[in-house]
Design an enzyme around this catalytic site. Structure first.
Site, PDB file in Angstrom:
ATOM      1  N   CYS A   1      54.962  -6.910  -0.273  1.00  0.00           N
ATOM      2  CA  CYS A   1      55.843  -5.848   0.180  1.00  0.00           C
ATOM      3  C   CYS A   1      55.485  -4.625  -0.652  1.00  0.00           C
ATOM      4  O   CYS A   1      54.706  -4.712  -1.585  1.00  0.00           O
ATOM      5  CB  CYS A   1      57.291  -6.219  -0.058  1.00  0.00           C
TER       6      CYS A   1
ATOM      7  N   ARG B   1      50.561  -3.112   3.075  1.00  0.00           N
ATOM      8  CA  ARG B   1      50.841  -4.312   2.312  1.00  0.00           C
ATOM      9  C   ARG B   1      51.858  -5.217   2.992  1.00  0.00           C
ATOM     10  O   ARG B   1      52.007  -6.391   2.632  1.00  0.00           O
ATOM     11  CB  ARG B   1      51.347  -3.946   0.932  1.00  0.00           C
TER      12      ARG B   1
ATOM     13  N   TRP C   1      57.349  -7.632   3.993  1.00  0.00           N
ATOM     14  CA  TRP C   1      56.623  -8.705   4.689  1.00  0.00           C
ATOM     15  C   TRP C   1      57.450  -9.956   4.456  1.00  0.00           C
ATOM     16  O   TRP C   1      57.548 -10.437   3.327  1.00  0.00           O
ATOM     17  CB  TRP C   1      55.222  -8.844   4.100  1.00  0.00           C
TER      18      TRP C   1
ATOM     19  N   ASN D   1      59.980  -7.279  -4.660  1.00  0.00           N
ATOM     20  CA  ASN D   1      58.763  -7.944  -4.175  1.00  0.00           C
ATOM     21  C   ASN D   1      58.658  -9.268  -4.906  1.00  0.00           C
ATOM     22  O   ASN D   1      58.956  -9.323  -6.093  1.00  0.00           O
ATOM     23  CB  ASN D   1      57.507  -7.142  -4.530  1.00  0.00           C
ATOM     24  N   GLY D   2      58.166 -10.301  -4.225  1.00  0.00           N
ATOM     25  CA  GLY D   2      57.994 -11.593  -4.901  1.00  0.00           C
ATOM     26  C   GLY D   2      58.919 -12.628  -4.304  1.00  0.00           C
ATOM     27  O   GLY D   2      59.493 -12.420  -3.221  1.00  0.00           O
TER      28      GLY D   2
ATOM     29  N   GLU E   1      32.821 -15.702   8.006  1.00  0.00           N
ATOM     30  CA  GLU E   1      33.459 -14.402   7.810  1.00  0.00           C
ATOM     31  C   GLU E   1      33.527 -13.641   9.138  1.00  0.00           C
ATOM     32  O   GLU E   1      34.509 -12.950   9.416  1.00  0.00           O
ATOM     33  CB  GLU E   1      32.706 -13.605   6.730  1.00  0.00           C
TER      34      GLU E   1
ATOM     35  N   LYS F   1      37.003 -12.277  10.714  1.00  0.00           N
ATOM     36  CA  LYS F   1      37.256 -10.871  11.072  1.00  0.00           C
ATOM     37  C   LYS F   1      37.767 -10.799  12.506  1.00  0.00           C
ATOM     38  O   LYS F   1      38.720 -10.107  12.788  1.00  0.00           O
ATOM     39  CB  LYS F   1      35.980 -10.023  10.975  1.00  0.00           C
TER      40      LYS F   1
ATOM     41  N   GLU G   1      41.342 -12.176  12.893  1.00  0.00           N
ATOM     42  CA  GLU G   1      42.334 -11.348  12.178  1.00  0.00           C
ATOM     43  C   GLU G   1      42.759 -10.118  12.979  1.00  0.00           C
ATOM     44  O   GLU G   1      43.937  -9.804  13.045  1.00  0.00           O
ATOM     45  CB  GLU G   1      41.738 -10.831  10.858  1.00  0.00           C
TER      46      GLU G   1
ATOM     47  N   HIS H   1      27.641 -32.446  16.888  1.00  0.00           N
ATOM     48  CA  HIS H   1      28.536 -33.522  16.447  1.00  0.00           C
ATOM     49  C   HIS H   1      29.977 -33.235  16.847  1.00  0.00           C
ATOM     50  O   HIS H   1      30.896 -33.793  16.253  1.00  0.00           O
ATOM     51  CB  HIS H   1      28.423 -33.703  14.923  1.00  0.00           C
TER      52      HIS H   1
ATOM     53  N   LYS I   1      48.041  -7.368   3.351  1.00  0.00           N
ATOM     54  CA  LYS I   1      46.840  -7.099   2.570  1.00  0.00           C
ATOM     55  C   LYS I   1      46.781  -7.953   1.313  1.00  0.00           C
ATOM     56  O   LYS I   1      45.750  -8.518   0.980  1.00  0.00           O
ATOM     57  CB  LYS I   1      46.812  -5.607   2.205  1.00  0.00           C
TER      58      LYS I   1
HETATM   59  C1  G6P Z   1      44.869 -11.704   2.538  1.00  0.00           C
HETATM   60  C2  G6P Z   1      44.148 -10.624   3.312  1.00  0.00           C
HETATM   61  C3  G6P Z   1      42.652 -10.943   3.403  1.00  0.00           C
HETATM   62  C4  G6P Z   1      42.089 -11.172   2.016  1.00  0.00           C
HETATM   63  C5  G6P Z   1      42.862 -12.238   1.236  1.00  0.00           C
HETATM   64  C6  G6P Z   1      42.466 -12.296  -0.235  1.00  0.00           C
HETATM   65  O1  G6P Z   1      44.891 -12.880   3.273  1.00  0.00           O
HETATM   66  O2  G6P Z   1      44.698 -10.490   4.616  1.00  0.00           O
HETATM   67  O3  G6P Z   1      41.975  -9.881   4.031  1.00  0.00           O
HETATM   68  O4  G6P Z   1      40.739 -11.550   2.109  1.00  0.00           O
HETATM   69  O5  G6P Z   1      44.257 -11.937   1.265  1.00  0.00           O
HETATM   70  O6  G6P Z   1      42.822 -11.106  -0.865  1.00  0.00           O
HETATM   71  P1  G6P Z   1      42.228 -10.623  -2.243  1.00  0.00           P
HETATM   72  O7  G6P Z   1      42.965  -9.359  -2.539  1.00  0.00           O
HETATM   73  O8  G6P Z   1      42.539 -11.703  -3.249  1.00  0.00           O
HETATM   74  O9  G6P Z   1      40.773 -10.431  -2.079  1.00  0.00           O
END
Ligand code: G6P
Length: 600
Positions: A2, A27, A74, A98-99, A479, A483, A486, A502, A595
Site C-alpha cells: 500500500c 504500489r 492493496w 501498511n503491512g 519470463e 509478462k 501479468e 511429455h 509492485k
Molecule cells: C511482485 C511484482 C513483480 C515482481 C515481484 C518481485 O510480484 O508484481 O513484478 O517481479 O513482486 O519484486 P521485487 O521488488 O522483489 O523484485
C-alpha cells in the site's frame, strides 16, 4: 504494497497528499483515503473504493487542512470497500497502515469485548483504537504503547485532533521515509511521493518511531532510546518518476533499457584483466575461490532473472548454481551451507518473502549478497554485501528494465567469479565485449516495436499461449509467459522445449499458438525439431531468435551465446505490452497485482 503519504506544515495538506498518493498508486490501488485536521482542529476524513484521481476530484473545496495523512490500498484483510479503505478512525485519531498485524483477530476480539464497535474488517483498524485507549498524554507515547501490543509488520502514520501540528510515524518491516522541507515535513512509504517537494530524506529503521513537526523531527526506538539520523539525498531525478510523454510507464521503462544497462555496466568492466569489478561484494578472491555452490533467491520476475543468473554463473564460473523462489525456500527449513554463496534478488528491496529468506539465511550463518535496485532498502541493508542495479525507479508493476539489469549484473558477477576460477582471459574479453555491445543491440530490437505490436495484436486474439525454450532459452520463455499473463491476462504457460512431448503437446491445436525461444546456439537443431512438432499439430509458432523460422519470427541481434538470453527477453516485453494495450487493459496497474509485495 500500500502507499502512505503524510504532511505537516503551513500549507494545505490535501493537494500534497493526493499528488503523492497518485505517485504511489502503482504500489496498490484498490481504494484510497485522506484525513486532515481542519482549521477548527476538527478531523476530516474521506475514503472510498476508488482510484486516487477519483477521490481527489470528488473532494469538496472546503476539504482542507494540515497535518494530514493519505493512503492507497492493496487489500489483504477484508475486500476492497469504502469501509475497509484507510485511514481508520477512533475518536480524534486517524491512522494509515501498511503491512499486516498478525494478532489482529485477538486484538479485535479484545476491543469488541470492551464494547468498541469496529467498522471495518481490517487488521489495521485496531491501531487507532489501541492508540485512543492508551492513557499516555503524548501522541508518541500512546503510539508506542499501542505498538507494543502488536505482532506483525507495519509502516504507519498517525494524526490526532488533540495534538495539532504533530504527526507520528513508525516502521517495522514496511518502509517509512521522512522528507525534510523548509519549515515543513513530509513522510511517505516510498521516496516517489516526496521527490516533487524535497530531495533530503531520512529512512527510518525497523523498530523506529518519529514525532514530526513542521520545524523538525525526533526519532527513537520502540523502547524509548533516542536515535540519531543523518539525512541522505534522493538519487534519481524527479523526471524519473514521471511518464515523460509515454502513454505508460511500462513502455517508458522498456525504452529506458539501453540506458539502464549502460548504468549497470558503468565502471564495472576491467578491460585489462578481462573481468568485472563489483565494489560492494565484500568477498576477496580467496573467499570467492572457496564457493562451491551459488543459490539465487527472489520472487516473480526477480526469480526468473535469477534463473538467467544461475545459468550464467554455471557456464562462466563452472560453479553449480540454481535459482529458487524465495517464498518456497524460506518455508522448507533449508540446509544452509558455509561454502554456498546465497544471492537475494529484488527490484524494490522490500519483497517480504525475499527479506524473510535473507533473514532465515543470516540466522543460520549463511553468506548473502543482494542484487537490488532500491538503494538503502531493507533487503540491501540486511545482506552482507551486494550489487546495486542503478536501473532508476521502476513504476510499472510488470518488471522490465529491472529484470534486464538484474540479468546484466549476474553476467558481471559470473564474469568476476569466472575469472577467479577457470574462465580464460580470452573468454573474459569475449564476455566483456559482449556486455558492452548490449545497449546498442537493445536499441536495435526496440526499433522493431511497430512490427512486434502488429504481431501482438494478432496473438492477443488467442485465449492461451505456450512459451517454450531450452536451457538458456528456458528462463526467457518463463519470463515471457509471466509478462504476457501479468499485463494482458492471456493465459500463458512456459515449458522446457524438451518436455513438450511429455505432456503439453496434447494441448497444441490451431487455437493454442506457441512462442518459441530459438537462439542460434548448439541446441538450434533440437529447437527446430520442437517447432516442427508444434507445427505438425497445426499450432501457430512465433519464434524469437536469430533467424526466420516458424510462422512468424522476431529476429534479434546476435551476441555471445551466454549473453543472448538478455536480448531475447526484450521482444517478449514488447509483445506483452502491446497485447495488453490491444485488449484495452490498465497496463501499469494490472488487476490483483502490486509492485511490491510486502506481505507473506
Ligand atoms: C511482485 C511484482 C513483480 C515482481 C515481484 C518481485 O510480484 O508484481 O513484478 O517481479 O513482486 O519484486 P521485487 O521488488 O522483489 O523484485
Amino acid at each position: 504494497m500500500c502507499g502512505i503519504v503524510a504532511y505537516v506544515g503551513p500549507r494545505d495538506a490535501v493537494p500534497i497528499l493526493t499528488e503523492g498518493l497518485a505517485r504511489l498508486e502503482y504500489r496498490g490501488y484498490d481504494s484510497a483515503g485522506l484525513a486532515v485536521l481542519g482549521r477548527a482542529g476538527d478531523l476530516r476524513v474521506r475514503k472510498a473504493k476508488v482510484r486516487v484521481g477519483e477521490l481527489a476530484a470528488g473532494l469538496p473545496a472546503r476539504f482542507k487542512g494540515a497535518p494530514g495523512i493519505g493512503h492507497t490500498r492493496w487489500a489483504t484483510h477484508g475486500e476492497p470497500s469504502d469501509l475497509n479503505a484507510h485511514p481508520h478512525i477512533a475518536g480524534t485519531i486517524a491512522v494509515v497502515h501498511n503491512g499486516i498485524i498478525e494478532n489482529a483477530d485477538e486484538l479485535r476480539a479484545e476491543l469488541a469485548a470492551d464494547g468498541v464497535v469496529l467498522s471495518s474488517e481490517t487488521d489495521s483498524e485496531v491501531l487507532p483504537h489501541l492508540i485512543a485507549r492508551s492513557g499516555e498524554a503524548e501522541l508518541e507515547d500512546a503510539v508506542r504503547e499501542a505498538l507494543s501490543r502488536v505482532v506483525g509488520t507495519y509502516g504507519i502514520a498517525v494524526v490526532d485532533a488533540r495534538h495539532p501540528g504533530v504527526l507520528v510515524v513508525a516502521r517495522n518491516g514496511s518502509p517509512v521515509v521522512l522528507g525534510i522541507g523548509e519549515k515543513e515535513m513530509f513522510a511517505a512509504s516510498d521516496v516517489a511521493a516526496l521527490v516533487r517537494y524535497t530531495r533530503q530524506v531520512v529512512h527510518l529503521d525497523d523498530g523506529e518511531l518519529a514525532t514530526v513537526r513542521a520545524d523538525g523531527f525526533r526519532t527513537s526506538t520502540l523502547d524509548r532510546r533516542a536515535t540519531r539520523k543523518e539525512p541522505s539525498l534522493i538519487e534519481a531525478e524527479e523526471a524519473a518518476y514521471d511518464a515523460e510523454g509515454y502513454t505508460h510507464f511500462m513502455r517508458k521503462e522498456i525504452h529506458e533499457q539501453p540506458a539502464a544497462v549502460e548504468r549497470a555496466l558503468r565502471g564495472r568492466l576491467d578491460l585489462r584483466f578481462h573481468t568485472a569489478h563489483l565494489g560492494g561484494l565484500n568477498l576477496d578472491p580467496r573467499e570467492a575461490r572457496e564457493i562451491r555452490r551459488v543459490k539465487i533467491l527472489g520472487c516473480g520476475s526477480a526469480y526468473y532473472a535469477g534463473q538467467v543468473g544461475a545459468q550464467l554463473i554455471e557456464e562462466l564460473a563452472r560453479i553449480p548454481a540454481d535459482a529458487e523462489p524465495a517464498s518456497e525456500f524460506r518455508y522448507r527449513n533449508p540446509v544452509v551451507e558455509a561454502d554456498t554463496l546465497y544471492v537475494a534478488v529484488s527490484q524494490s528491496g522490500e519483497t517480504y518473502d525475499t527479506l524473510a529468506a535473507v533473514q532465515e539465511l543470516k540466522r543460520k550463518g549463511g553468506r548473502v549478497l543482494g542484487v537490488v535496485n532500491a538503494v538503502g532498502s531493507a533487503i540491501a541493508r540486511e545482506c552482507d554485501g551486494g550489487v546495486y542495479l542503478h536501473a532508476g525507479p521502476e513504476i510499472a508493476v510488470a518488471s522490465t528494465k529491472a529484470y534486464t539489469s538484474t540479468a546484466v549484473v549476474f553476467a558481471l558477477l559470473a564474469l568476476h567469479l569466472g575469472r577467479i576460477h577457470d574462465l580464460s582471459p580470452a573468454d573474459g574479453r569475449r564476455i566483456a565485449e559482449g556486455l558492452r555491445a548490449l545497449p546498442a543491440q537493445i536499441e536495435e530490437i526496440l526499433k522493431q516495436e511497430d512490427r512486434i505490436a502488429e504481431l501482438a495484436r494478432e496473438y492477443a486474439a488467442y485465449r492461451s499461449m505456450l512459451f517454450v525454450g531450452r536451457v538458456r532459452g528456458r528462463p526467457v520463455a518463463r519470463e515471457g509467459a509471466q509478462k504476457l499473463k501479468e499485463v494482458s491476462y492471456v493465459h500463458a504457460e512456459a515449458y522446457p522445449a524438451s518436455e513438450l512431448k511429455h505432456g503439453p503437446l496434447a494441448l497444441v491445436s490451431p487455437e493454442l499458438p506457441a512462442v518459441a525461444v530459438v537462439p542460434d546456439d548448439e541446441l538450434l537443431d533440437k529447437n527446430l525439431s520442437t517447432i516442427g512438432e508444434i507445427r505438425a499439430r497445426r499450432g501457430r509458432v512465433l519464434t524469437v531468435g536469430h533467424r526466420e523460422t516458424g510462422d512468424d519470427a522476431i529476429v534479434v541481434p546476435k551476441n555471445e551465446p551466454e549473453l543472448d538470453p538478455i536480448l531475447l527477453s526484450i521482444p517478449l516485453q514488447l509483445l506483452a505490452y502491446h497485447a495488453a494495450v490491444a485488449l484495452g487493459h490498465d497496463v501499469d496497474k494490472p488487476r490483483n497485482l502490486a509492485k511490491s509485495v510486502t506481505v507473506e
